[in-house]
Motif scaffolding. Structure first.
Motif, PDB file in Angstrom:
ATOM      1  N   PRO A 398       1.090  -1.193   0.233  1.00 19.04           N
ATOM      2  CA  PRO A 398       0.028   0.242  -0.164  1.00 19.04           C
ATOM      3  C   PRO A 398       0.744   0.985   0.156  1.00 19.04           C
ATOM      4  O   PRO A 398       0.496   2.726  -0.123  1.00 19.04           O
ATOM      5  CB  PRO A 398      -0.618  -0.133   1.110  1.00 19.04           C
ATOM      6  N   ASN A 399       2.139   0.864   0.714  1.00 15.97           N
ATOM      7  CA  ASN A 399       3.222   2.316   0.366  1.00 15.97           C
ATOM      8  C   ASN A 399       3.345   2.512  -0.972  1.00 15.97           C
ATOM      9  O   ASN A 399       4.411   3.037  -1.353  1.00 15.97           O
ATOM     10  CB  ASN A 399       4.209   2.395   1.242  1.00 15.97           C
ATOM     11  N   LYS A 400       2.934   2.017  -2.164  1.00 17.41           N
ATOM     12  CA  LYS A 400       3.222   2.067  -3.606  1.00 17.41           C
ATOM     13  C   LYS A 400       2.040   2.411  -4.681  1.00 17.41           C
ATOM     14  O   LYS A 400       0.895   1.710  -4.149  1.00 17.41           O
ATOM     15  CB  LYS A 400       4.251   1.271  -4.178  1.00 17.41           C
ATOM     16  N   PRO A 401       1.799   3.268  -4.923  1.00 24.16           N
ATOM     17  CA  PRO A 401       0.694   3.579  -6.290  1.00 24.16           C
ATOM     18  C   PRO A 401       0.750   3.100  -6.940  1.00 24.16           C
ATOM     19  O   PRO A 401       1.777   2.045  -7.167  1.00 24.16           O
ATOM     20  CB  PRO A 401       1.471   5.049  -6.186  1.00 24.16           C
ATOM     21  N   ILE A 402      -0.517   2.342  -7.851  1.00 25.65           N
ATOM     22  CA  ILE A 402      -0.820   2.167  -8.734  1.00 25.65           C
ATOM     23  C   ILE A 402      -1.116   3.032 -10.377  1.00 25.65           C
ATOM     24  O   ILE A 402      -1.757   3.943 -10.336  1.00 25.65           O
ATOM     25  CB  ILE A 402      -1.856   1.146  -7.974  1.00 25.65           C
ATOM     26  N   THR A 422      -2.063   6.902   2.492  1.00 25.99           N
ATOM     27  CA  THR A 422      -1.091   7.199   4.192  1.00 25.99           C
ATOM     28  C   THR A 422      -0.276   7.960   2.800  1.00 25.99           C
ATOM     29  O   THR A 422       0.850   8.908   3.714  1.00 25.99           O
ATOM     30  CB  THR A 422      -0.758   6.236   3.990  1.00 25.99           C
ATOM     31  N   LEU A 423      -0.236   8.395   2.051  1.00 30.74           N
ATOM     32  CA  LEU A 423       0.638   8.333   0.882  1.00 30.74           C
ATOM     33  C   LEU A 423       0.625   9.865   0.548  1.00 30.74           C
ATOM     34  O   LEU A 423       1.432  10.782   0.237  1.00 30.74           O
ATOM     35  CB  LEU A 423       1.026   7.473  -0.621  1.00 30.74           C
ATOM     36  N   THR A 424      -0.685  10.227   0.773  1.00 32.64           N
ATOM     37  CA  THR A 424      -0.919  11.382   0.258  1.00 32.64           C
ATOM     38  C   THR A 424      -1.087  12.242   1.877  1.00 32.64           C
ATOM     39  O   THR A 424      -0.220  13.448   1.250  1.00 32.64           O
ATOM     40  CB  THR A 424      -2.432  11.608   0.018  1.00 32.64           C
ATOM     41  N   ASP A 425      -0.757  11.614   2.973  1.00 35.82           N
ATOM     42  CA  ASP A 425      -0.608  12.798   3.872  1.00 35.82           C
ATOM     43  C   ASP A 425       0.986  12.503   4.077  1.00 35.82           C
ATOM     44  O   ASP A 425       1.301  13.638   4.553  1.00 35.82           O
ATOM     45  CB  ASP A 425      -0.971  11.424   4.990  1.00 35.82           C
ATOM     46  N   LYS A 426       1.528  12.523   3.319  1.00 36.98           N
ATOM     47  CA  LYS A 426       3.164  11.963   3.377  1.00 36.98           C
ATOM     48  C   LYS A 426       3.157  13.030   2.026  1.00 36.98           C
ATOM     49  O   LYS A 426       4.869  13.631   1.636  1.00 36.98           O
ATOM     50  CB  LYS A 426       4.474  11.397   3.094  1.00 36.98           C
ATOM     51  N   GLY A 427       2.068  13.622   1.260  1.00 37.53           N
ATOM     52  CA  GLY A 427       2.467  14.890   0.219  1.00 37.53           C
ATOM     53  C   GLY A 427       2.335  14.765  -0.957  1.00 37.53           C
ATOM     54  O   GLY A 427       2.368  15.725  -1.980  1.00 37.53           O
ATOM     55  N   VAL A 450      -5.571  10.929  -4.687  1.00 42.23           N
ATOM     56  CA  VAL A 450      -5.843   9.360  -3.949  1.00 42.23           C
ATOM     57  C   VAL A 450      -6.026   8.324  -5.593  1.00 42.23           C
ATOM     58  O   VAL A 450      -5.889   7.843  -5.958  1.00 42.23           O
ATOM     59  CB  VAL A 450      -6.469   9.220  -3.436  1.00 42.23           C
ATOM     60  N   ALA A 451      -7.100   9.186  -6.173  1.00 42.84           N
ATOM     61  CA  ALA A 451      -7.055   8.668  -7.459  1.00 42.84           C
ATOM     62  C   ALA A 451      -7.253   9.811  -8.573  1.00 42.84           C
ATOM     63  O   ALA A 451      -8.153  11.139  -8.321  1.00 42.84           O
ATOM     64  CB  ALA A 451      -8.593   8.544  -7.368  1.00 42.84           C
ATOM     65  N   ALA A 452      -7.605   8.786  -9.658  1.00 40.56           N
ATOM     66  CA  ALA A 452      -6.814  10.323 -10.931  1.00 40.56           C
ATOM     67  C   ALA A 452      -6.703   9.084 -12.072  1.00 40.56           C
ATOM     68  O   ALA A 452      -6.476   8.160 -12.027  1.00 40.56           O
ATOM     69  CB  ALA A 452      -5.377  10.898 -10.668  1.00 40.56           C
ATOM     70  N   GLY A 453      -6.101   9.857 -13.597  1.00 43.61           N
ATOM     71  CA  GLY A 453      -6.863   9.020 -14.879  1.00 43.61           C
ATOM     72  C   GLY A 453      -6.125  10.200 -16.011  1.00 43.61           C
ATOM     73  O   GLY A 453      -5.546  11.478 -15.284  1.00 43.61           O
TER      74      GLY A 453
END
Length: 476
Positions: A398-402, A422-427, A450-453
């Motif tokens: 979960p500490n890596k984006p997909i 968690t990742l977005t909380d880190k910036g 958190v979600a994009a395209g």
């Protein structure tokens, strides 16, 4: 609710938008409404359409997949002095400029906006006022507040705004409950006697399906070996010693005692932990249940998440009109068709996930992210839910984006990206990364933190992946 300055400004912008719509209704002008083809977008468009209809206004509701030059050319053929865009538009203000030369444009959105303004544009977006459009309010929530400013009768559209927020996965908090302005909408619905909120297991069909079927049809989170496997779920429940029937009647999740629910959750915790799921992923099985009291019992429309799942299935299976009809109040045959589409959709999703897991070199772990090459496996309409399921399935770090990619019918490449809270909380802001990386290679991208395209040219995939990974490295 005590409002900060940013919320006051946001509500003021909603009031301005409402006055603009009312003005065009009074002039008896035709109002085309274009909304995005996802659950939040369909709910947003339906809220506005119903608000205009109640005032006797003339309108068109059309569900669109994206905004590009081709779409704008089609929209121009629909003559009007006023165009409304619901849950889409903020990331495409540059494309919409052409339309503003001939008519007024109202954009009601919650995605990351471009920093653009020009004459004839009215732009309402919570992110312009410091409010996070990814978790604090959905696009349908924005449209609800505008509709409420048009007429207090539209308070009854609060349930649709809740459906839209759940469909947009804005409940991805630790307790799986809607927060901030979304929670305000929930409270307004409760005050009108429209909704009941409880905490429970979040299996699909918790009131309407036998226990084993409810577990097997749950996709969020995706449970390896159980999701889509009805026979295995039957065995799972039997092995726990939980009675499946009460006499001749199948028992549902809502019929279970607290002890039985705890037994199911405890066993799933052990099972999912053995599969590498994080504690955060496992607790996605418990959260706030939103029950719509005016919907018939024993139908999926009574549960907020199940309603959203139906809308999502209709859209992904190419039937957005069925989704819009449900939101506008159609039931009977419309609901039957939606349920058939949901069954077909779940089967398709299950097949896609299995193929991705079985096919070598489709899911590749990089230093800072996962790249999922879905070419010739996942249809472009299915890419977004596949990316979401993979991101919450617990099988990946979960500490890596997909970053998932697949072919589009027009020859371009579609990208869907997901990152944990968690990742977005880190910036990390995956929406900004999609926008920036796509623009570097002549594509278009954007979305939430958190979600994009993105949509990128064919042949530019590896260059795009390189830019994305570089930006992730610079951020975290």
């Amino acid at each position: 609710m005590v409002m900060g300055k940013s919320e006051k400004d946001f509500f003021e912008s909603c009031k301005i938008a409402a006055e603009e719509i009312l003005n065009h209704v009074k002039k008896e002008e035709f109002i085309p409404i274009f909304s995005h083809n996802d659950p939040d977008g369909v709910a947003a468009g339906a809220i506005l359409a119903k608000a205009v209809y109640r005032l006797g206004g003339n309108f068109l509701l059309r569900i669109i997949e994206r905004l590009d030059e081709v779409t704008i050319n089609e929209i121009e053929k629909i003559h009007s002095n006023f165009y409304v865009f619901a849950e889409i538009g903020s990331g495409y203000l540059d494309v919409l400029r052409k339309l503003s030369e001939k008519a007024k444009i109202l954009v009601l959105d919650h995605h990351r906006p471009l920093e653009l303004s020009y004459p004839n544009l009215i732009h309402v977006n919570p992110m312009l006022h410091g409010i996070d459009g990814a978790i604090e309010i959905s696009g349908s929530g924005v449209c609800y507040f505008v509709a409420k400013e048009m007429d207090e009768k539209n308070l009854d559209q609060s349930c649709l705004a809740i459906v839209g927020a759940l469909g947009d996965l804005q409940d991805k908090t630790k307790n799986r409950c809607l927060q901030s302005l979304n929670k305000q909408i929930v409270e307004e619905a409760k005050n009108k006697g429209l909704i009941e909120v409880t905490e429970d297991l979040l299996f699909y069909g918790r009131e309407t399906r036998p226990i084993h079927k409810a577990i097997s049809t749950t996709m969020n989170p995706f449970i390896p070996g159980l999701s889509g496997e009805e026979d295995k779920c039957l065995g799972f429940v039997v092995n726990l010693g939980i009675p499946l029937k009460d006499g001749d009647r199948w028992r549902s999740i809502s019929d279970l005692t607290q002890e039985e629910k705890q037994k199911i959750f405890s066993q799933l915790t052990i099972y999912l932990s053995s599969k590498g799921f994080s504690e955060e992923s496992i607790f996605q099985l418990v959260g706030c249940v939103y029950t719509f009291l005016e919907e018939d019992k024993w139908t999926p429309l009574r549960d907020g998440r199940e309603f959203a799942s139906l809308l999502n299935a209709c859209v992904k299976m190419g039937k957005p009109g069925i989704a819009a009809s449900l939101c506008l109040g159609s039931r009977g045959e419309t609901l039957d068709e939606a349920q058939n589409l949901l069954n077909e959709y779940r089967k398709t999703i299950g097949q896609c996930i299995s193929l991705l897991m079985e096919t070598p070199k489709t899911i590749v772990e990089h230093e800072k992210m996962y790249v999922v090459r879905c070419y010739n496996i996942v249809d472009e309409k299915m890419l977004s839910p596949i990316a979401t399921i993979l991101s919450i399935s617990g099988g990946l770090n979960p500490n890596k984006p997909i970053i998932a990619l697949t072919n589009m019918k027009d020859g371009r490449i579609k990208v869907s990206a997901r990152a944990s809270q968690t990742l977005t909380d880190k910036g990390l802001n995956i929406g900004l990364i999609m926008q920036t990386a796509a623009e570097k290679i002549g594509g278009k991208g954007g979305g939430h933190s958190v979600a994009a395209g993105a949509t990128i040219p064919h042949g530019k995939e590896e260059e795009f992946i390189h830019f994305v990974e570089q930006m992730i490295k610079e951020t975290i």
